[in-house]
Design a protein around this motif. Structure first.
Motif, PDB file in Angstrom:
ATOM      1  N   VAL A  96       0.589  -1.118  -0.031  1.00  0.00           N
ATOM      2  CA  VAL A  96      -0.006   0.018   0.058  1.00  0.00           C
ATOM      3  C   VAL A  96       0.867   1.291   0.106  1.00  0.00           C
ATOM      4  CG1 VAL A  96      -1.656   1.366   1.408  1.00  0.00           C
ATOM      5  CG2 VAL A  96      -2.095  -1.083   1.127  1.00  0.00           C
ATOM      6  N   LEU A  97       1.781   1.111   0.700  1.00  0.00           N
ATOM      7  CA  LEU A  97       2.811   2.423   0.967  1.00  0.00           C
ATOM      8  C   LEU A  97       3.356   2.640  -0.292  1.00  0.00           C
ATOM      9  CD1 LEU A  97       3.913   4.582   2.965  1.00  0.00           C
ATOM     10  CD2 LEU A  97       5.544   2.854   3.524  1.00  0.00           C
ATOM     11  N   LYS A  98       4.037   1.436  -1.191  1.00  0.00           N
ATOM     12  CA  LYS A  98       4.677   1.610  -2.109  1.00  0.00           C
ATOM     13  C   LYS A  98       3.896   2.101  -3.384  1.00  0.00           C
ATOM     14  CE  LYS A  98       8.589   0.176  -3.287  1.00  0.00           C
ATOM     15  NZ  LYS A  98       9.802   0.884  -3.587  1.00  0.00           N
ATOM     16  N   ALA A  99       2.770   1.704  -3.466  1.00  0.00           N
ATOM     17  CA  ALA A  99       1.644   2.160  -4.294  1.00  0.00           C
ATOM     18  C   ALA A  99       1.246   3.450  -4.343  1.00  0.00           C
ATOM     19  CB  ALA A  99       0.281   1.257  -4.313  1.00  0.00           C
ATOM     20  N   ALA A 100       1.014   3.988  -3.088  1.00  0.00           N
ATOM     21  CA  ALA A 100       0.640   5.424  -2.962  1.00  0.00           C
ATOM     22  C   ALA A 100       2.095   6.165  -3.281  1.00  0.00           C
ATOM     23  CB  ALA A 100       0.643   5.664  -1.513  1.00  0.00           C
ATOM     24  N   MET A 101       3.055   5.746  -3.012  1.00  0.00           N
ATOM     25  CA  MET A 101       4.507   6.591  -3.423  1.00  0.00           C
ATOM     26  C   MET A 101       4.427   6.540  -5.164  1.00  0.00           C
ATOM     27  SD  MET A 101       6.972   8.437  -2.281  1.00  0.00           S
ATOM     28  CE  MET A 101       8.517   8.733  -3.031  1.00  0.00           C
ATOM     29  N   ARG A 102       4.524   5.561  -5.539  1.00  0.00           N
ATOM     30  CA  ARG A 102       4.859   5.475  -6.918  1.00  0.00           C
ATOM     31  C   ARG A 102       3.715   6.294  -7.853  1.00  0.00           C
ATOM     32  NH1 ARG A 102       6.270   0.042 -10.473  1.00  0.00           N
ATOM     33  NH2 ARG A 102       8.303   0.716  -9.080  1.00  0.00           N
ATOM     34  N   ASN A 103       2.411   5.977  -7.303  1.00  0.00           N
ATOM     35  CA  ASN A 103       1.280   6.326  -8.306  1.00  0.00           C
ATOM     36  C   ASN A 103       0.650   7.684  -8.054  1.00  0.00           C
ATOM     37  OD1 ASN A 103       1.335   3.959  -9.704  1.00  0.00           O
ATOM     38  ND2 ASN A 103       0.154   2.847  -7.947  1.00  0.00           N
ATOM     39  N   HIS A 104       1.161   8.221  -6.704  1.00  0.00           N
ATOM     40  CA  HIS A 104       0.653   9.715  -6.278  1.00  0.00           C
ATOM     41  C   HIS A 104       1.914  10.562  -5.866  1.00  0.00           C
ATOM     42  CE1 HIS A 104      -1.704  13.006  -4.844  1.00  0.00           C
ATOM     43  NE2 HIS A 104      -0.970  12.853  -3.578  1.00  0.00           N
ATOM     44  N   LYS A 105       2.695  10.009  -5.111  1.00  0.00           N
ATOM     45  CA  LYS A 105       4.101  10.754  -4.557  1.00  0.00           C
ATOM     46  C   LYS A 105       3.505  12.005  -3.794  1.00  0.00           C
ATOM     47  CE  LYS A 105       8.803  11.261  -6.099  1.00  0.00           C
ATOM     48  NZ  LYS A 105       9.506  11.451  -7.355  1.00  0.00           N
ATOM     49  N   PRO A 106       3.187  11.588  -2.345  1.00  0.00           N
ATOM     50  CA  PRO A 106       2.821  12.766  -1.637  1.00  0.00           C
ATOM     51  C   PRO A 106       4.160  13.442  -1.090  1.00  0.00           C
ATOM     52  CG  PRO A 106       2.598  10.819  -0.469  1.00  0.00           C
ATOM     53  CD  PRO A 106       2.877  10.370  -1.713  1.00  0.00           C
ATOM     54  N   ILE A 187      -4.016   3.810  -7.161  1.00  0.00           N
ATOM     55  CA  ILE A 187      -3.798   3.554  -8.592  1.00  0.00           C
ATOM     56  C   ILE A 187      -3.471   4.782  -9.285  1.00  0.00           C
ATOM     57  CG2 ILE A 187      -4.935   2.156 -10.509  1.00  0.00           C
ATOM     58  CD1 ILE A 187      -6.568   0.942  -8.499  1.00  0.00           C
ATOM     59  N   HIS A 188      -4.004   5.799  -9.259  1.00  0.00           N
ATOM     60  CA  HIS A 188      -3.600   7.233 -10.051  1.00  0.00           C
ATOM     61  C   HIS A 188      -3.475   8.075  -9.254  1.00  0.00           C
ATOM     62  CE1 HIS A 188      -4.806   4.813 -13.654  1.00  0.00           C
ATOM     63  NE2 HIS A 188      -6.053   4.528 -13.281  1.00  0.00           N
ATOM     64  N   SER A 189      -2.884   9.311  -9.670  1.00  0.00           N
ATOM     65  CA  SER A 189      -2.385  10.568  -8.929  1.00  0.00           C
ATOM     66  C   SER A 189      -3.849  10.983  -8.299  1.00  0.00           C
ATOM     67  CB  SER A 189      -1.896  11.486  -9.626  1.00  0.00           C
ATOM     68  OG  SER A 189      -1.994  12.759  -8.894  1.00  0.00           O
ATOM     69  N   LEU A 190      -3.779  11.441  -7.192  1.00  0.00           N
ATOM     70  CA  LEU A 190      -5.053  12.135  -6.407  1.00  0.00           C
ATOM     71  C   LEU A 190      -4.973  13.507  -6.543  1.00  0.00           C
ATOM     72  CD1 LEU A 190      -5.224   9.608  -3.162  1.00  0.00           C
ATOM     73  CD2 LEU A 190      -6.168   9.346  -5.422  1.00  0.00           C
ATOM     74  N   ASP A 191      -4.222  14.218  -7.417  1.00  0.00           N
ATOM     75  CA  ASP A 191      -4.228  15.640  -7.338  1.00  0.00           C
ATOM     76  C   ASP A 191      -5.222  16.263  -7.707  1.00  0.00           C
ATOM     77  OD1 ASP A 191      -1.366  15.923  -6.312  1.00  0.00           O
ATOM     78  OD2 ASP A 191      -0.705  15.945  -8.082  1.00  0.00           O
ATOM     79  N   LYS A 192      -6.156  15.570  -8.602  1.00  0.00           N
ATOM     80  CA  LYS A 192      -7.277  16.248  -9.165  1.00  0.00           C
ATOM     81  C   LYS A 192      -8.214  16.447  -8.300  1.00  0.00           C
ATOM     82  CE  LYS A 192      -9.458  11.795 -10.568  1.00  0.00           C
ATOM     83  NZ  LYS A 192      -9.852  11.062 -11.966  1.00  0.00           N
ATOM     84  N   TYR A 193      -8.209  15.636  -6.938  1.00  0.00           N
ATOM     85  CA  TYR A 193      -9.186  15.771  -5.795  1.00  0.00           C
ATOM     86  C   TYR A 193      -8.653  16.951  -4.832  1.00  0.00           C
ATOM     87  CZ  TYR A 193     -11.018  11.445  -7.611  1.00  0.00           C
ATOM     88  OH  TYR A 193     -11.657  10.516  -8.391  1.00  0.00           O
ATOM     89  N   ARG A 194      -7.497  17.499  -4.976  1.00  0.00           N
ATOM     90  CA  ARG A 194      -6.816  18.434  -4.093  1.00  0.00           C
ATOM     91  C   ARG A 194      -7.378  19.567  -4.300  1.00  0.00           C
ATOM     92  NH1 ARG A 194      -0.836  18.319  -4.783  1.00  0.00           N
ATOM     93  NH2 ARG A 194      -1.227  19.628  -2.752  1.00  0.00           N
ATOM     94  N   LYS A 195      -8.248  19.838  -5.124  1.00  0.00           N
ATOM     95  CA  LYS A 195      -8.873  21.305  -5.327  1.00  0.00           C
ATOM     96  C   LYS A 195     -10.110  21.407  -5.092  1.00  0.00           C
ATOM     97  CE  LYS A 195      -6.056  21.831  -9.619  1.00  0.00           C
ATOM     98  NZ  LYS A 195      -6.174  22.253 -10.961  1.00  0.00           N
ATOM     99  N   PHE A 196     -10.628  20.445  -4.174  1.00  0.00           N
ATOM    100  CA  PHE A 196     -11.960  20.525  -3.202  1.00  0.00           C
ATOM    101  C   PHE A 196     -11.862  20.712  -2.035  1.00  0.00           C
ATOM    102  CE2 PHE A 196     -12.368  18.329  -7.347  1.00  0.00           C
ATOM    103  CZ  PHE A 196     -13.234  19.033  -8.115  1.00  0.00           C
ATOM    104  N   GLU A 197     -12.893  21.294  -1.312  1.00  0.00           N
ATOM    105  CA  GLU A 197     -13.134  21.566   0.099  1.00  0.00           C
ATOM    106  C   GLU A 197     -12.749  20.216   0.907  1.00  0.00           C
ATOM    107  OE1 GLU A 197     -16.545  22.995   3.309  1.00  0.00           O
ATOM    108  OE2 GLU A 197     -16.735  22.992   1.128  1.00  0.00           O
ATOM    109  N   CYS A 198     -13.646  19.069   0.428  1.00  0.00           N
ATOM    110  CA  CYS A 198     -13.949  17.836   0.629  1.00  0.00           C
ATOM    111  C   CYS A 198     -14.259  16.810  -0.080  1.00  0.00           C
ATOM    112  CB  CYS A 198     -14.784  17.751   2.256  1.00  0.00           C
ATOM    113  SG  CYS A 198     -14.644  16.232   3.025  1.00  0.00           S
ATOM    114  N   VAL A 199     -13.673  15.639  -0.169  1.00  0.00           N
ATOM    115  CA  VAL A 199     -13.739  14.586  -1.248  1.00  0.00           C
ATOM    116  C   VAL A 199     -14.080  13.298  -0.354  1.00  0.00           C
ATOM    117  CG1 VAL A 199     -13.033  13.251  -3.326  1.00  0.00           C
ATOM    118  CG2 VAL A 199     -12.263  15.834  -2.560  1.00  0.00           C
ATOM    119  N   VAL A 200     -15.240  12.898  -0.690  1.00  0.00           N
ATOM    120  CA  VAL A 200     -15.744  11.726  -0.154  1.00  0.00           C
ATOM    121  C   VAL A 200     -16.357  10.515  -1.049  1.00  0.00           C
ATOM    122  CG1 VAL A 200     -17.673  10.651   1.550  1.00  0.00           C
ATOM    123  CG2 VAL A 200     -16.523  13.074   1.969  1.00  0.00           C
TER     124      VAL A 200
END
Length: 339
Positions: A96-106, A187-200
Motif C-alpha cells: 500500500v505504501l509503495k503504491a501510494a508513493m509510486r502512483n501519487h507521490k505525496p 492506482i492513479h494520482s489524487l491531485d485532481k481531488y486536492r482542489k476541493f474542500e472535501c472529497v468523499v
C-alpha cells in the motif's frame, strides 16, 4: 460596482483637507472591495497550500463550489495512516505504501499511532528505509487512541475501530490532506481531488465510505461530521456513526458540502472480492481500491491456500491482487510451481 458607489458622492464645495480625506477613503474602499469581492473567500484566508485558520468552518468555505473546485491545490499533499495498537508493517502495508508513493507521490506520509516510542523496525520497515526517496517522506506522530467522544465511552469491542473513525476526522481537521485506510491501494494520482474542500466516496444507494477522505482542514463537512457524535454515539452499531448518520443527517440535506465520488474509490465489496477471485479484473479504471483485506477470510475462496501474502508467494498468485502487488514491487510472475 464602483460607479454605483461613487455616483452619490458630491464633487463640489470640498475644502482641501476634505478632498484629501475623501481620496484616502476612496482608495481604501477600492482596495477593500477589490480584496474581498474579487478573490474567493478561501484564497483570501489561506496561507500557503493548507491555510492557517481553524474554527471558522461556517464561513471559511461559504459559497465554495465543490463541483468545480478551486483553480489551485487547497489540500496539502500529505497522506495519513492511523495505526492503533499495532505499528510494525506487514506485506500488504508495504505494498500500500509503495503504491501510494509510486502512483501519487505525496510530500509526506504521516503515520499516527498510539504505540509509545514506536520505532520503524522489522523486515518491511527495513525495505522502506532502503528506498531513500520514500523514507525521507515518512513521519511518525504519536496519537492517543480515543476512549470517549463528547463524554460518551467508546465500545470495548469496537474501541480501536470506532476510535479510528473519530481520529481520522480530527487528524484531517488538524492538518488537512488525504486519509487512507491501511488497505487502500492508490492506482492513479489524487491531485485532481486536492482542489476541493472535501472529497468523499458516496456510491448510489449506500452510505458514505470513510476509508478515504481528501479534505482541507477547515472543511465544513468534517466539523459537522465530528459534531454528529454529540449525544448520538451508538457503541453497539458498527458503522452507524462512521457512515450511516453523517450520510442521512448531513449529506442528504447538504450534499454541496462535499465533492461526491461515485465508484472511483473502489469501496464496493464486489470490487474488493474480485481482487481475490478474478485473475483479469479491470482494476486500473479506479483511482483507489479499498482491498478489504480484513474480510478476505470469508470473501476469498482460496484464503486457506494463501492466508498471508509475502514477496515470495505473491509471484505465484494468479488473481488480480497478485498483478497489482507485483507491479508496484517490480516483480515478475512465476506460475511454474502454482496449480
Amino acid at each position: 460596482m464602483f460607479k454605483t458607489i461613487f455616483r452619490f458622492i458630491p464633487v463640489r464645495r470640498y475644502s482641501n483637507s476634505s478632498f484629501i480625506a475623501g481620496v484616502i477613503f476612496g482608495c481604501c474602499l477600492i482596495s477593500f472591495v477589490n480584496h474581498e469581492f474579487h478573490r474567493p473567500l478561501f484564497l483570501s484566508l489561506l496561507s500557503g497550500n493548507d491555510g492557517n485558520s481553524n474554527g471558522h468552518y461556517e464561513t471559511f468555505f461559504k459559497n465554495f463550489d465543490n463541483e468545480t473546485g478551486a483553480d489551485r491545490f487547497i489540500v496539502p499533499n500529505i497522506i495519513h495512516f492511523i495505526r492503533f495498537d499495532n505499528f510494525p508493517l506487514g506485506f500488504v502495508d508495504y505494498v500500500v505504501l509503495k503504491a501510494a508513493m509510486r502512483n501519487h507521490k505525496p510530500d509526506k506520509f504521516f503515520f499516527h499511532t498510539d504505540v509509545k516510542n514506536a520505532t520503524c523496525e522489522g523486515k518491511y520497515w527495513d525495505l522502506v528505509k532502503k528506498d531513500r526517496d520514500l523514507w525521507s517522506r515518512i513521519e511518525v506522530k504519536y496519537l492517543e487512541a480515543p476512549t470517549e467522544i463528547f463524554g460518551q465511552q467508546l465500545s470495548e469491542d469496537f474501541r480501536f475501530y470506532h476510535g479510528s473513525d473519530i481520529a481520522r476526522i480530527r487528524v484531517l481537521m488538524q492538518y488537512g490532506g488525504i486519509y487512507l485506510d491501511n488497505d487502500c491501494f492508490v492506482i492513479h494520482s489524487l491531485d485532481k481531488y486536492r482542489k476541493f474542500e472535501c472529497v468523499v466516496n458516496w456510491d448510489e444507494g449506500q452510505f458514505l465510505g470513510n476509508q478515504v477522505f481528501i479534505a482541507h482542514k477547515n472543511s465544513r463537512f468534517l466539523a459537522l461530521y465530528l459534531e454528529s457524535y454529540k449525544d448520538n454515539y451508538y457503541p453497539d452499531r458498527w458503522y452507524y456513526n462512521g457512515g450511516e448518520r453523517p450520510t442521512t443527517e448531513i449529506l442528504f440535506h447538504h450534499p454541496h458540502l462535499i465533492h461526491r465520488v461515485k465508484g472511483n474509490f473502489g469501496a464496493d465489496t464486489g470490487v474488493g472480492s474480485s481482487l481475490f477471485t478474478d485473475p483479469n479484473y479491470d482494476w486500473r479504471r479506479f483511482d483507489i481500491i479499498h482491498m478489504l483485506m480484513g474480510h478476505r477470510y470469508y470473501m476469498d475462496p482460496h484464503f486457506n491456500e494463501t492466508e498471508e501474502f509475502d514477496e515470495d508467494n505473491i509471484r505465484t498468485y494468479r488473481y488480480t491482487f497478485g498483478t497489482m502487488a507485483r507491479q508496484v514491487l517490480d516483480l515478475e510472475p512465476d506460475f511454474s510451481l502454482s496449480p
